[in-house]
Structures are given as structure tokens and as C-alpha cells.
Design a protein around this motif. Structure first.
Motif, PDB file in Angstrom:
ATOM      1  N   VAL A   3       0.859  -1.182   0.000  1.00  0.00           N
ATOM      2  CA  VAL A   3       0.000   0.000   0.000  1.00  0.00           C
ATOM      3  C   VAL A   3       0.898   1.235   0.000  1.00  0.00           C
ATOM      4  N   SER A   4       0.652   2.149  -0.916  1.00  0.00           N
ATOM      5  CA  SER A   4       1.459   3.356  -1.006  1.00  0.00           C
ATOM      6  C   SER A   4       0.571   4.584  -1.096  1.00  0.00           C
ATOM      7  N   THR A  16      -2.824   3.825  -3.031  1.00  0.00           N
ATOM      8  CA  THR A  16      -2.853   2.776  -4.054  1.00  0.00           C
ATOM      9  C   THR A  16      -2.518   1.416  -3.453  1.00  0.00           C
ATOM     10  N   VAL A  17      -3.334   0.434  -3.793  1.00  0.00           N
ATOM     11  CA  VAL A  17      -3.153  -0.947  -3.333  1.00  0.00           C
ATOM     12  C   VAL A  17      -2.545  -1.759  -4.463  1.00  0.00           C
ATOM     13  N   ASP A  18      -1.530  -2.549  -4.151  1.00  0.00           N
ATOM     14  CA  ASP A  18      -0.870  -3.369  -5.170  1.00  0.00           C
ATOM     15  C   ASP A  18      -0.412  -4.682  -4.544  1.00  0.00           C
ATOM     16  N   PHE A  19      -1.260  -5.708  -4.632  1.00  0.00           N
ATOM     17  CA  PHE A  19      -0.950  -7.036  -4.129  1.00  0.00           C
ATOM     18  C   PHE A  19      -1.189  -8.039  -5.264  1.00  0.00           C
ATOM     19  N   PRO A  20      -0.198  -8.217  -6.143  1.00  0.00           N
ATOM     20  CA  PRO A  20      -0.354  -9.170  -7.253  1.00  0.00           C
ATOM     21  C   PRO A  20      -0.620 -10.578  -6.723  1.00  0.00           C
ATOM     22  N   PRO A  21      -1.307 -11.441  -7.517  1.00  0.00           N
ATOM     23  CA  PRO A  21      -1.750 -11.151  -8.875  1.00  0.00           C
ATOM     24  C   PRO A  21      -3.138 -10.530  -8.988  1.00  0.00           C
ATOM     25  N   VAL A  22      -3.949 -10.601  -7.909  1.00  0.00           N
ATOM     26  CA  VAL A  22      -5.347 -10.163  -8.056  1.00  0.00           C
ATOM     27  C   VAL A  22      -5.801  -9.197  -6.964  1.00  0.00           C
ATOM     28  N   ASN A  23      -4.843  -8.640  -6.208  1.00  0.00           N
ATOM     29  CA  ASN A  23      -5.205  -7.754  -5.102  1.00  0.00           C
ATOM     30  C   ASN A  23      -6.143  -8.427  -4.109  1.00  0.00           C
ATOM     31  N   LEU A  25      -6.024  -9.347  -0.458  1.00  0.00           N
ATOM     32  CA  LEU A  25      -5.154  -8.835   0.610  1.00  0.00           C
ATOM     33  C   LEU A  25      -5.017  -9.798   1.789  1.00  0.00           C
ATOM     34  N   PRO A  26      -3.803  -9.950   2.296  1.00  0.00           N
ATOM     35  CA  PRO A  26      -3.610 -10.684   3.545  1.00  0.00           C
ATOM     36  C   PRO A  26      -4.013  -9.790   4.714  1.00  0.00           C
ATOM     37  N   VAL A  27      -4.029 -10.347   5.905  1.00  0.00           N
ATOM     38  CA  VAL A  27      -4.413  -9.582   7.092  1.00  0.00           C
ATOM     39  C   VAL A  27      -3.577  -8.318   7.226  1.00  0.00           C
ATOM     40  N   ALA A  28      -2.270  -8.443   7.093  1.00  0.00           N
ATOM     41  CA  ALA A  28      -1.388  -7.285   7.233  1.00  0.00           C
ATOM     42  C   ALA A  28      -1.684  -6.225   6.183  1.00  0.00           C
ATOM     43  N   GLY A  29      -2.112  -6.662   4.998  1.00  0.00           N
ATOM     44  CA  GLY A  29      -2.435  -5.718   3.935  1.00  0.00           C
ATOM     45  C   GLY A  29      -3.659  -4.876   4.253  1.00  0.00           C
ATOM     46  N   TRP A  30      -4.671  -5.498   4.833  1.00  0.00           N
ATOM     47  CA  TRP A  30      -5.875  -4.745   5.219  1.00  0.00           C
ATOM     48  C   TRP A  30      -5.544  -3.713   6.296  1.00  0.00           C
ATOM     49  N   PHE A  31      -4.722  -4.105   7.273  1.00  0.00           N
ATOM     50  CA  PHE A  31      -4.332  -3.148   8.317  1.00  0.00           C
ATOM     51  C   PHE A  31      -3.498  -2.013   7.731  1.00  0.00           C
ATOM     52  N   ALA A  32      -2.614  -2.334   6.790  1.00  0.00           N
ATOM     53  CA  ALA A  32      -1.794  -1.303   6.150  1.00  0.00           C
ATOM     54  C   ALA A  32      -2.673  -0.325   5.378  1.00  0.00           C
ATOM     55  N   LEU A  33      -3.687  -0.835   4.714  1.00  0.00           N
ATOM     56  CA  LEU A  33      -4.613   0.028   3.980  1.00  0.00           C
ATOM     57  C   LEU A  33      -5.364   0.951   4.940  1.00  0.00           C
ATOM     58  N   ALA A  34      -5.818   0.395   6.050  1.00  0.00           N
ATOM     59  CA  ALA A  34      -6.519   1.215   7.056  1.00  0.00           C
ATOM     60  C   ALA A  34      -5.619   2.329   7.557  1.00  0.00           C
ATOM     61  N   ASP A  35      -4.368   2.000   7.864  1.00  0.00           N
ATOM     62  CA  ASP A  35      -3.425   2.998   8.371  1.00  0.00           C
ATOM     63  C   ASP A  35      -3.177   4.102   7.340  1.00  0.00           C
ATOM     64  N   ALA A  36      -3.051   3.713   6.081  1.00  0.00           N
ATOM     65  CA  ALA A  36      -2.760   4.688   5.029  1.00  0.00           C
ATOM     66  C   ALA A  36      -3.923   5.652   4.818  1.00  0.00           C
ATOM     67  N   VAL A  37      -5.128   5.129   4.814  1.00  0.00           N
ATOM     68  CA  VAL A  37      -6.299   5.996   4.603  1.00  0.00           C
ATOM     69  C   VAL A  37      -6.483   6.937   5.784  1.00  0.00           C
ATOM     70  N   ARG A  38      -6.317   6.423   6.992  1.00  0.00           N
ATOM     71  CA  ARG A  38      -6.473   7.283   8.173  1.00  0.00           C
ATOM     72  C   ARG A  38      -5.396   8.371   8.202  1.00  0.00           C
ATOM     73  N   ARG A  56      -5.032  -5.944 -12.681  1.00  0.00           N
ATOM     74  CA  ARG A  56      -6.217  -6.306 -13.463  1.00  0.00           C
ATOM     75  C   ARG A  56      -7.512  -5.842 -12.813  1.00  0.00           C
ATOM     76  N   GLY A  57      -7.564  -5.914 -11.482  1.00  0.00           N
ATOM     77  CA  GLY A  57      -8.790  -5.563 -10.793  1.00  0.00           C
ATOM     78  C   GLY A  57      -8.533  -4.734  -9.553  1.00  0.00           C
ATOM     79  N   PHE A  58      -9.569  -4.102  -9.083  1.00  0.00           N
ATOM     80  CA  PHE A  58      -9.466  -3.228  -7.919  1.00  0.00           C
ATOM     81  C   PHE A  58      -9.179  -4.010  -6.646  1.00  0.00           C
ATOM     82  N   ASN A  59      -9.952  -5.067  -6.416  1.00  0.00           N
ATOM     83  CA  ASN A  59      -9.789  -5.833  -5.177  1.00  0.00           C
ATOM     84  C   ASN A  59     -10.530  -7.156  -5.316  1.00  0.00           C
ATOM     85  N   ALA A  60      -9.860  -8.243  -4.915  1.00  0.00           N
ATOM     86  CA  ALA A  60     -10.477  -9.567  -4.983  1.00  0.00           C
ATOM     87  C   ALA A  60     -10.776 -10.124  -3.599  1.00  0.00           C
TER      88      ALA A  60
END
Length: 248
Positions: A3-4, A16-23, A25-38, A56-60
């Protein structure tokens, strides 16, 4: 990968979320996204956040392999992490514009359902394949995108709705060719960010305050049934039949 956050224009933060191949997200990724938005919402220089994704897609949704590997401990983590990510979007101090391309499934619906506005590419598709993945949840957020009876039919069948359909229901602001998605999202964000920053924050708090549904409490209620499915074994049984790719 990950997450950047970038600031391409004055007053606008792009997460921006980028977790190939299909976005997925693992547990840590969801927390990272929350931290970035806040963090973006707390920045006094930011007046609008654009939530975007690479690939390819926004989020799977969630990382099914993580659930299959770690069982109930992962399920607890996923429940907490998704709840925090969805809440971070809803509770962000400034408006959030979601830029959605391709598939927007499971947790993706949780994110965009809590956004303030959605711009989507012509190939975007929104849905909750939860019943096919041994889980429940995010009906709270799908109900913010489509009428009740359509929400139920989509939920029970695990089918998706197109960007054009959601635009017809008024939940998608604009549908554009994929190559124009980022520009269209920034155009809307630019218009929002042109308003007084303090007033925008008051407006966001006011609109959340008159919302007829407490989205955090409603989603957490749904998650109780996801955990019940996990404890009963039915969730694991359904996930065991999931495709070789192992991701939602």
C-alpha cells in the motif's frame, strides 16, 4: 507491492493498493490500507483521498490461502483487519473517491460501499462471492450500492453487477474507459478539493452523522455469522473446494 500513498495534486492524496496477482489482501495488507487511509485523512493539507489499485482488478477480497493455512486464527485476523479497513474509509476525515477497475469483489465491495463516491471503468464488476468462499459479510456495503432486493439476489447467487448497472442506480458517479479511470477520479477529487478544507471535514462528519445505518456495527454483526460458519466447519468445507488459484 503493498500500500502506497502519493500526492499528485494539491489537496489530493492517492492511496494505491498493489498485491499481485489479483489484489487479494492478507491480514497485514488490510491493516496497512486502514493505516494509510487514516493517515491521509489526518493530513491537514489533504482535502480528498483517491483510493485506487494497480493491476487487473481493484480488489479480490481476502487472501483465501491465508485462511486455508492458518484456520481460525487467520479468520479472527481477517475479521478485525477488514473491519478496520472499511471503517477507515468511512471515517476518513475527508471525502474518499474510489477508482475501480475490473473486479471489485468481497472486501472490495466493503471498501467502495463505504467510500463517498465511486468512479469506475467500463469493465468494472461488483459482487460478493462470499457464499462460494465459505464466508459471509459486506452485505452492509452492497446495500449502499444497490436496492435491497437486488442486493439479496446478488448475495445469494454470488453474481456481480456491472459498473453501468450501478451507475443506473446512482451509486457510481461516472463510468469511463479503463485508460481514463485515474484521470476521471482525479477530476472529481479536484472538484471536491477546491472547497474549503475545514468545511469539507465538517461536511463529512455531518453526512456520517445522519447516515441511517451504523456501518461499523452492522458489518461486525455480519462477521459474527462468518465466525460461526468457521467454527462449525462449513466455512472450511466450502473453501476446500475453491479453485487451485486459492484466491478470492
Amino acid at each position: 507491492m503493498g500500500v502506497s500513498t502519493s500526492c499528485g495534486e494539491k489537496g489530493i492524496a492517492v492511496v494505491t493498493v498493489d498485491f499481485p496477482p489479483v489484489n487479494a489482501l492478507p491480514v497485514a495488507g488490510w491493516f496497512a490500507l486502514a493505516d494509510a487511509v487514516r493517515a491521509a485523512g489526518r493530513d491537514p493539507e489533504v482535502r480528498c483521498v483517491v483510493l485506487a489499485a494497480q493491476g487487473r482488478g481493484f480488489n479480490a477480497g481476502v487472501d483465501i490461502k491465508e485462511l486455508q493455512r492458518d484456520g481460525n486464527s487467520a479468520l479472527i485476523g481477517v475479521n478485525q483487519a477488514c473491519a478496520e479497513a472499511f471503517a477507515a474509509v468511512y471515517e476518513c476525515e475527508v471525502p474518499v473517491v474510489a477508482a475501480v477497475q475490473g473486479f471489485c469483489l468481497g472486501g472490495g465491495v466493503g471498501l467502495v460501499g463505504n467510500a463517498d463516491a465511486i468512479v469506475a471503468s467500463e469493465d468494472a464488476a461488483f459482487g460478493l462471492p462470499e457464499l462460494d468462499r465459505g464466508a459471509l459479510g459486506a452485505a452492509t456495503h452492497l446495500a449502499r450500492l444497490v436496492p435491497q432486493h437486488l442486493m439479496r439476489a446478488l448475495y445469494y447467487t454470488a453474481r456481480t453487477a456491472s459498473a453501468a448497472e450501478l451507475h443506473a442506480h446512482g451509486s457510481v458517479w461516472r463510468v469511463v474507459p479503463r485508460g481514463e479511470l485515474r484521470a476521471a477520479a482525479l477530476e472529481l477529487a479536484r472538484e471536491i478539493a477546491a472547497k474549503d478544507g475545514r468545511l469539507l471535514r465538517l461536511a463529512k462528519a455531518a453526512l456520517n452523522g445522519i447516515d441511517p445505518v451504523d456501518v461499523r456495527r452492522s458489518y461486525r454483526f455480519e462477521q459474527g455469522f462468518t465466525f460461526e460458519a468457521g467454527l462449525s466447519g462449513v466455512g472450511e468445507r466450502v473453501r476446500a473446494g475453491f479453485g487451485k488459484e486459492g484466491r478470492e
